[in-house]
Design an enzyme around this catalytic site. Structure first.
Site, PDB file in Angstrom:
ATOM      1  N   HIS A   1       8.747   3.917   4.823  1.00 46.32           N
ATOM      2  CA  HIS A   1       9.115   4.917   4.031  1.00 46.32           C
ATOM      3  C   HIS A   1       7.947   5.254   2.909  1.00 46.32           C
ATOM      4  CE1 HIS A   1      13.184   5.938   5.110  1.00 46.32           C
ATOM      5  NE2 HIS A   1      13.263   4.490   5.574  1.00 46.32           N
TER       6      HIS A   1
ATOM      7  N   ASP B   1       2.769   8.679  -2.897  1.00 45.68           N
ATOM      8  CA  ASP B   1       4.033   8.659  -2.493  1.00 45.68           C
ATOM      9  C   ASP B   1       4.250   8.901  -0.930  1.00 45.68           C
ATOM     10  OD1 ASP B   1       6.807   8.659  -3.041  1.00 45.68           O
ATOM     11  OD2 ASP B   1       6.874   9.976  -4.868  1.00 45.68           O
TER      12      ASP B   1
END
Length: 484
Positions: free
Chosen positions: A172, A386
């Site tokens: 992730h 991110d």
């Protein structure tokens, strides 16, 4: 590094198993010994819980409290298999190796990672525990989907226990170039652990490419395109591991439904009134993490006020910073720095009852978050690095009125999909300032055009489509069916 073998006849009952650091609920033990639970927050839970309920799957994970022993139980439409962690496990495996070593390293070493052998030994030990629990619960030839950086060793450990399983892994967060990843003393062990999967999914194509390059540089295995070939050895047959991007998304339908509730719409209006009915509300929503670029955002906003290009109370910034890893020193330092900066800007530019920045250091339920999205004219997502940033997609999903402007860092995975946002380099403070003023001054017709395009992208690629794409690829082949 490998766990003890499991009896091949002792197959579990579940054809679809998710393995993650956390259970999708916060669990505890009641006075009578029965489990108590409440739905846990977090992007991963939001993404996977609907899929688990639809498939009657099992979820292996830590219940969220150290030194709590729970038997497997059913909750929220899922079979949950708790993995016990002691306080020392949490300190060494989670706060230590996962978040003191891997988190900064995989985020391009935004801060310096720390390498401790005791942390690594705990990481191996806890990953072995997760692998054993997954092996017990999985049915013969089941599909097992392992999640994220806390469990990078589990794929190979699980394959050693249960070679019959189809194993997927999804990362992730980002994966850095091999020049950065090579700093890790246990780099080869991590890659070998990851390559136990049949399919490795990442958020961005560049992350998949970085894993492939690291495999070529740091292991003996060969790569061709998206595929790594694991050669045969002794009784082990040759295998092929695919590494590809599967950008995660959100429950678009659920957020859209919340955004259309009359009480949520009224709450958004109330928020603006509570803020003093400013002309423009800027919004930042983040975990309090050094990767999110909160300090850069505050610097740009403070300079705009100092330059006189923005004026309080006509413009105000709402910054929600959810508590995160508060026992880790770098996070304690970040909180102190952010709160000092907020106080200085408010002292310099606020007035009685009219703060320049409204800062909240706590989490909110979904309904309140959606009301904040509806109240905000401009959403600021300024991450330094991110994997995806689901907040950006949540803001778009909530804007059923086709209003609002998204300012989005090019270093967030969402930038690959949300091209109609105002894309920025958060390290370029002047560029961020220009984007903020452009967003504030944008004409309504242009805002609607951009938001319509952004919403189309988020609606067409929601979390159900993400899971379908990943699991369909993982289960492709004879006698395999998709668990979606």
């Amino acid at each position: 590094m490998l766990p003890d073998s499991i009896d091949p006849e002792a197959d579990g009952a579940y054809d679809f198993v998710v393995v993650a650091n956390r259970l999708p609920v916060d669990a505890d033990v009641a006075e009578d010994g029965s489990p108590t639970w409440k739905r846990a927050p977090g992007g991963l839970v939001t993404a996977l819980a609907p899929i688990m309920r639809a498939n009657d799957g099992a979820w292996v994970g830590w219940p969220g409290k150290p030194d709590v022993t729970l038997e497997p139980f059913d909750a929220d439409g899922m079979h949950l298999v708790p993995v016990d962690l002691s306080e020392q496990d949490v300190e060494l495996y989670y706060e230590g190796f996962s978040n003191g070593t891997l988190w900064p390293l995989l985020h391009d070493a935004v801060v310096d990672p720390v390498f401790h052998r005791a942390w690594w030994n705990a990481y191996v030990r806890v990953n072995r525990r997760f692998a054993k629990e997954a092996a017990k619960v999985a049915a013969k030839e089941a599909t097992v989907w392992i999640q994220d950086y806390q469990l990078l060793l589990v794929p190979t450990m699980l394959r050693a226990l249960r070679p019959d399983l189809r194993i997927g892994f999804f990362l992730h967060i980002p994966f850095p170039p091999p020049e950065i990843f090579a700093q890790l003393p246990w780099r080869k062990q991590i890659l070998d652990g990851l390559l136990g999967a049949d399919l490795i999914g990442t958020q961005r194509t560049s992350d998949a490419g970085n894993i492939q390059r690291s495999v070529r540089r740091l292991t003996e295995w060969t790569t061709r395109g998206q595929v790594v070939t694991i050669g045969s050895r002794w009784t082990r047959p040759e295998r092929h591991v695919r590494i590809a991007a599967f950008p995660i998304s959100i429950d678009t339908t659920g957020i859209t439904e919340v955004a259309q509730r009359p009480e949520v719409i009224e709450r958004a209006k109330e928020i603006r009134r509570d803020l003093g009915d400013p002309d423009t509300v800027l919004l930042g929503v983040d975990r309090l993490d050094y990767t999110k670029g909160i300090r850069h955002r505050l610097k740009a906003f403070g300079e705009l006020l100092h330059d006189g290009r923005l004026v309080v109370p006509e413009v105000t910034l709402v910054q929600v910073a959810s508590p995160s890893r508060e026992n880790v020193d770098s996070y304690k330092q970040l909180r102190d720095e952010v709160e000092v900066t907020v106080g200085r800007i408010n002292g310099d530019h606020g007035s009685l009852g009219r703060a320049a920045i409204h800062y909240m250091h706590h989490s909110y339920p979904l309904e309140e978050m959606v009301a904040l999205y509806l109240a905000a004219d401009v959403m600021l997502v300024t991450a330094l690095r991110d994997g995806m940033n689901l907040v950006a997609k949540e803001y778009v999903a909530a804007r059923v009125d086709l209003d609002g402007v998204l300012v989005l860092s090019e270093f967030a995975g969402a930038a690959d999909e949300l091209a109609q946002a105002l894309i920025i380099n958060p390290h370029d403070i002047d560029g961020m300032k220009r984007a903020i003023t452009e967003a504030i001054d944008m004409r309504p017709k242009e805002r609607r055009r951009r938001m319509r395009s952004l919403r189309r992208r988020v609606v067409d690629n929601d979390v159900q489509q993400w899971a379908k794409n990943f699991l369909g690829t993982l289960n492709a082949g004879p006698s395999r069916t998709s668990h979606v």
